[in-house]
Design a protein around this motif. Structure first.
Motif, mmCIF file in Angstrom:
data_model
loop_
_atom_site.group_PDB
_atom_site.id
_atom_site.type_symbol
_atom_site.label_atom_id
_atom_site.label_comp_id
_atom_site.label_asym_id
_atom_site.label_seq_id
_atom_site.Cartn_x
_atom_site.Cartn_y
_atom_site.Cartn_z
ATOM 1 N N ASP A 195 26.034 79.003 -28.215
ATOM 2 C CA ASP A 195 26.084 79.752 -29.386
ATOM 3 C C ASP A 195 27.351 80.853 -29.221
ATOM 4 O OD1 ASP A 195 24.637 81.150 -31.655
ATOM 5 O OD2 ASP A 195 24.873 82.749 -30.266
ATOM 6 N N PHE A 196 27.888 80.999 -30.477
ATOM 7 C CA PHE A 196 29.170 81.739 -30.750
ATOM 8 C C PHE A 196 29.100 82.853 -29.973
ATOM 9 C CE2 PHE A 196 32.173 84.596 -32.553
ATOM 10 C CZ PHE A 196 33.528 84.120 -32.131
ATOM 11 N N ASP A 197 28.059 83.722 -30.236
ATOM 12 C CA ASP A 197 27.771 85.278 -29.745
ATOM 13 C C ASP A 197 27.620 84.948 -28.271
ATOM 14 O OD1 ASP A 197 28.282 86.228 -32.486
ATOM 15 O OD2 ASP A 197 26.033 86.227 -32.877
ATOM 16 N N TYR A 198 26.872 84.152 -28.025
ATOM 17 C CA TYR A 198 26.629 84.089 -26.321
ATOM 18 C C TYR A 198 27.976 83.713 -25.552
ATOM 19 C CZ TYR A 198 24.407 82.952 -21.872
ATOM 20 O OH TYR A 198 24.077 82.723 -20.519
ATOM 21 N N GLU A 199 28.779 82.964 -26.138
ATOM 22 C CA GLU A 199 29.783 82.482 -25.417
ATOM 23 C C GLU A 199 30.725 83.822 -25.322
ATOM 24 O OE1 GLU A 199 33.947 79.448 -25.710
ATOM 25 O OE2 GLU A 199 32.042 79.068 -26.928
ATOM 26 N N MET A 200 30.834 84.554 -26.544
ATOM 27 C CA MET A 200 31.773 85.929 -26.386
ATOM 28 C C MET A 200 31.123 86.780 -25.546
ATOM 29 S SD MET A 200 34.455 85.103 -28.376
ATOM 30 C CE MET A 200 34.236 83.631 -27.648
ATOM 31 N N LYS A 201 29.903 86.898 -25.447
ATOM 32 C CA LYS A 201 29.085 87.666 -24.668
ATOM 33 C C LYS A 201 29.675 87.441 -23.055
ATOM 34 C CE LYS A 201 24.436 89.176 -23.177
ATOM 35 N NZ LYS A 201 23.277 88.815 -23.362
ATOM 36 N N LEU A 202 29.546 86.349 -22.606
ATOM 37 C CA LEU A 202 29.987 85.917 -21.498
ATOM 38 C C LEU A 202 31.410 85.883 -21.149
ATOM 39 C CD1 LEU A 202 28.402 82.200 -21.187
ATOM 40 C CD2 LEU A 202 27.753 84.229 -19.874
ATOM 41 N N LEU A 203 32.472 85.768 -22.160
ATOM 42 C CA LEU A 203 33.925 86.147 -21.958
ATOM 43 C C LEU A 203 34.118 87.511 -21.956
ATOM 44 C CD1 LEU A 203 36.902 84.999 -21.986
ATOM 45 C CD2 LEU A 203 36.701 85.108 -24.410
ATOM 46 N N SER A 204 33.381 88.460 -22.725
ATOM 47 C CA SER A 204 33.490 89.767 -22.572
ATOM 48 C C SER A 204 33.024 90.223 -20.961
ATOM 49 C CB SER A 204 32.622 90.383 -23.581
ATOM 50 O OG SER A 204 33.050 90.330 -24.849
ATOM 51 N N HIS A 205 31.924 89.738 -20.499
ATOM 52 C CA HIS A 205 31.615 90.076 -19.185
ATOM 53 C C HIS A 205 32.814 89.851 -18.142
ATOM 54 C CE1 HIS A 205 27.509 91.030 -20.151
ATOM 55 N NE2 HIS A 205 27.029 90.100 -20.214
ATOM 56 N N VAL A 206 33.299 88.746 -18.166
ATOM 57 C CA VAL A 206 34.442 88.490 -17.402
ATOM 58 C C VAL A 206 35.690 89.241 -17.533
ATOM 59 C CG1 VAL A 206 36.066 86.528 -16.938
ATOM 60 C CG2 VAL A 206 33.697 85.986 -17.147
ATOM 61 N N THR A 207 36.187 89.413 -18.882
ATOM 62 C CA THR A 207 37.162 90.257 -19.002
ATOM 63 C C THR A 207 36.724 91.764 -18.590
ATOM 64 O OG1 THR A 207 36.524 90.683 -21.216
ATOM 65 C CG2 THR A 207 38.215 88.980 -20.816
ATOM 66 N N GLN A 208 35.861 92.209 -18.812
ATOM 67 C CA GLN A 208 35.496 93.647 -18.332
ATOM 68 C C GLN A 208 35.557 93.777 -16.955
ATOM 69 O OE1 GLN A 208 31.784 94.558 -20.443
ATOM 70 N NE2 GLN A 208 32.852 94.254 -22.478
ATOM 71 N N LEU A 209 35.177 92.835 -16.228
ATOM 72 C CA LEU A 209 35.139 92.869 -14.992
ATOM 73 C C LEU A 209 36.576 92.818 -14.180
ATOM 74 C CD1 LEU A 209 33.450 92.631 -11.989
ATOM 75 C CD2 LEU A 209 33.701 89.926 -12.364
ATOM 76 N N VAL A 210 37.322 91.955 -14.891
ATOM 77 C CA VAL A 210 38.768 91.746 -14.313
ATOM 78 C C VAL A 210 39.326 93.213 -14.580
ATOM 79 C CG1 VAL A 210 41.085 90.966 -15.219
ATOM 80 C CG2 VAL A 210 39.088 89.442 -15.014
ATOM 81 N N SER A 225 32.788 87.180 -8.734
ATOM 82 C CA SER A 225 32.478 87.313 -10.357
ATOM 83 C C SER A 225 30.989 86.824 -10.260
ATOM 84 C CB SER A 225 33.366 86.415 -10.903
ATOM 85 O OG SER A 225 34.724 86.683 -11.045
ATOM 86 N N LEU A 226 30.569 85.881 -9.496
ATOM 87 C CA LEU A 226 29.086 85.413 -9.569
ATOM 88 C C LEU A 226 28.427 86.408 -8.958
ATOM 89 C CD1 LEU A 226 29.463 81.719 -8.381
ATOM 90 C CD2 LEU A 226 29.387 82.865 -10.597
ATOM 91 N N GLU A 227 28.725 87.164 -7.844
ATOM 92 C CA GLU A 227 28.010 88.318 -7.415
ATOM 93 C C GLU A 227 27.791 89.510 -8.259
ATOM 94 O OE1 GLU A 227 29.954 89.254 -3.645
ATOM 95 O OE2 GLU A 227 29.055 87.645 -2.681
ATOM 96 N N GLU A 228 28.798 89.794 -8.946
ATOM 97 C CA GLU A 228 28.921 91.066 -9.748
ATOM 98 C C GLU A 228 28.260 90.826 -11.175
ATOM 99 O OE1 GLU A 228 29.955 94.086 -9.420
ATOM 100 O OE2 GLU A 228 30.244 93.740 -7.400
ATOM 101 N N LEU A 229 28.177 89.467 -11.738
ATOM 102 C CA LEU A 229 27.643 89.293 -12.904
ATOM 103 C C LEU A 229 26.311 88.326 -13.128
ATOM 104 C CD1 LEU A 229 31.260 88.323 -14.697
ATOM 105 C CD2 LEU A 229 29.780 90.354 -14.880
ATOM 106 N N ALA A 230 25.810 88.012 -11.837
ATOM 107 C CA ALA A 230 24.524 87.221 -11.576
ATOM 108 C C ALA A 230 23.322 88.021 -12.166
ATOM 109 C CB ALA A 230 24.421 86.959 -10.108
ATOM 110 N N SER A 291 41.696 94.646 -27.035
ATOM 111 C CA SER A 291 40.494 94.179 -26.588
ATOM 112 C C SER A 291 40.774 92.840 -25.367
ATOM 113 C CB SER A 291 39.847 93.249 -27.567
ATOM 114 O OG SER A 291 40.773 92.202 -28.169
ATOM 115 N N VAL A 292 42.052 92.708 -25.335
ATOM 116 C CA VAL A 292 42.377 91.808 -24.189
ATOM 117 C C VAL A 292 42.625 92.721 -22.523
ATOM 118 C CG1 VAL A 292 43.286 90.247 -25.853
ATOM 119 C CG2 VAL A 292 45.026 91.844 -24.413
ATOM 120 N N PRO A 293 42.406 91.961 -21.547
ATOM 121 C CA PRO A 293 42.654 92.407 -20.248
ATOM 122 C C PRO A 293 43.854 92.959 -20.262
ATOM 123 C CG PRO A 293 41.628 90.365 -19.998
ATOM 124 C CD PRO A 293 41.840 90.242 -21.646
ATOM 125 N N GLU A 294 44.266 93.733 -19.284
ATOM 126 C CA GLU A 294 45.570 94.523 -18.982
ATOM 127 C C GLU A 294 46.496 93.558 -18.518
ATOM 128 O OE1 GLU A 294 47.657 98.219 -16.515
ATOM 129 O OE2 GLU A 294 45.229 98.113 -16.761
#
Length: 390
Positions: A195-210, A225-230, A291-294
């Motif tokens: 689902d588009f919103d779910y995919e964007m949610k996953l991407l936001s988790h990754v970019t915010q973690l970075v 990444s897996l430990e922090e976002l699990a 909105s994009v990572p530094e």
């Protein structure tokens, strides 16, 4: 059965010289109950012949309301019936002159039985795979994340690879490539598009973690990444997101991902444009960059084939227009584009027709065939060849 003497007599009547002909004479006769509906003939090029000769298979695909296509393991071909004024005979074991190895000094007769005949055959021509239906099927039940406690999972409209092979008019390799392109993944044996919103949610988790870990976007560690976002999302979904937006590599036995700047920037732009009819271009570019990572830089070139900029409006605007949402048929595609905008520059329209090009075909050739060019304010533009209904 004709004898050699009868054949020689016929040659005399026809005023043909024996020395001008092959020494082997084929005498053809129809077998019992021969019908033109018994066999279909197909003309294959050298590539497809070798494909069959090596023991591989060809498959005809298409629903009742679709035009049939022929598929090898990695290519798709259009099928077209070609009529011929000559009667085509199916004679097993019949040899052509270059295959004959005459061991007899004089003429002789070989009797051959006709197994079938027809006045047409199938022509094959390489074509683009028809993949629009693939995403349409998967969007019937997009994956929205793990089922919450007390909720019941929707198990309808889910497709295995075999299901897709039976429904989609494309080769297996072309289907697999497109599944990767649309970021689909296999869950419990079924191929699912996120689902588009779910995919964007996953991407936001990754970019915010970075950003929070101050990582370089070229060196995102999988383990951390897996430990922090699990606690937030399933591990396999986090890894799938990294596979979609980055390139996996190993360093000192540790797995890392280099995030693809263009893919991440495009994904976050789609999230901003998803619910907006039109967006002020200047304001969009400011919000997009924030909105994009530094370390990443946004550029409008990253949005080719997914968003359209209108330089004629005041203020200038940008809106969502994805090539994957446009018609697959070439004429329908051009009609749709000219309905959206009367005149297009070559730079603007090229990303939306590039995928229509066949082998050795250019976008310029497509524009020459389906559009009319003119010059407006010193810039070459293209419009429809025929009036369109509004």
């Amino acid at each position: 059965m004709r004898t050699l003497e009868e054949v020689q007599s016929t040659l005399q009547i026809a005023k043909l010289k024996e020395e001008d002909l092959q020494t082997t004479v084929h005498c053809l006769s129809f077998g019992q109950n021969v019908s033109s509906a018994d066999y279909c003939l197909m003309e294959l090029d050298d590539t497809l012949c070798k494909h069959i000769e090596t023991g591989q298979s060809l498959v005809i695909r298409g629903d009742k309301d679709e035009r049939a296509v022929l598929c090898s393991n990695d290519k798709t071909y259009d099928l077209k019936i070609a009529d011929t004024s000559n009667l085509l005979l199916f004679v097993p074991g019949c040899k052509t002159p270059d295959q004959l190895m005459d061991s007899q000094d004089g003429p002789h007769v070989v009797h051959a039985e006709i197994w079938g005949f027809c006045n047409s055959y199938w022509e094959v021509r390489k074509q683009r795979p028809r993949l629009k239906k693939l995403k349409k099927l998967l969007m019937e039940n997009p994956y929205e994340g793990p089922v919450l406690a007390g909720q019941e999972e929707n198990t309808e409209n889910r497709y295995t690879m075999q299901d897709l092979l039976e429904r989609i008019q494309a080769s297996e390799e072309e289907i697999k490539t497109n599944l990767e392109t649309i970021h689909a993944c296999q869950i419990d044996g079924y191929w699912r598009v996120l689902d588009f919103d779910y995919e964007m949610k996953l991407l936001s988790h990754v970019t915010q973690l970075v950003d929070s870990e101050s990582w370089s976007f070229n060196k995102v560690t999988l383990k951390t990444s897996l430990e922090e976002l699990a606690p937030l999302e399933p591990r396999e979904m986090i890894e799938h997101c990294l596979n979609c937006y980055g390139t996996r590599y190993t360093e000192n036995d540790e797995v890392f991902y280099a995030l693809n700047e263009d893919k991440v920037c495009q994904g976050l732009a789609l999230m901003l444009l998803h619910n907006a009819v039109k967006f002020n271009l200047r304001e969009f570019q400011e919000v997009w960059q924030q909105s994009v990572p530094e370390g990443m830089s946004t550029r409008l070139e990253q949005l080719k084939s997914v968003a359209l900029v209108d330089r004629t409006s005041r203020p200038e605007t940008i809106s969502l227009l994805r090539v994957e949402d446009l018609p697959e048929d070439t004429m329908e595609r051009f009609n749709h584009l000219f309905t959206l905008r009367e005149k297009w520059t070559e730079e603007d329209i090229t990303p939306y027709i590039q995928d229509l090009c066949g082998e050795k075909q250019t976008t310029g050739a497509l524009l020459t065939k389906y559009a009319r060019s003119s010059v407006q304010n010193g810039i070459k533009v293209f419009n429809s060849r025929r009036p369109l209904a509004t």
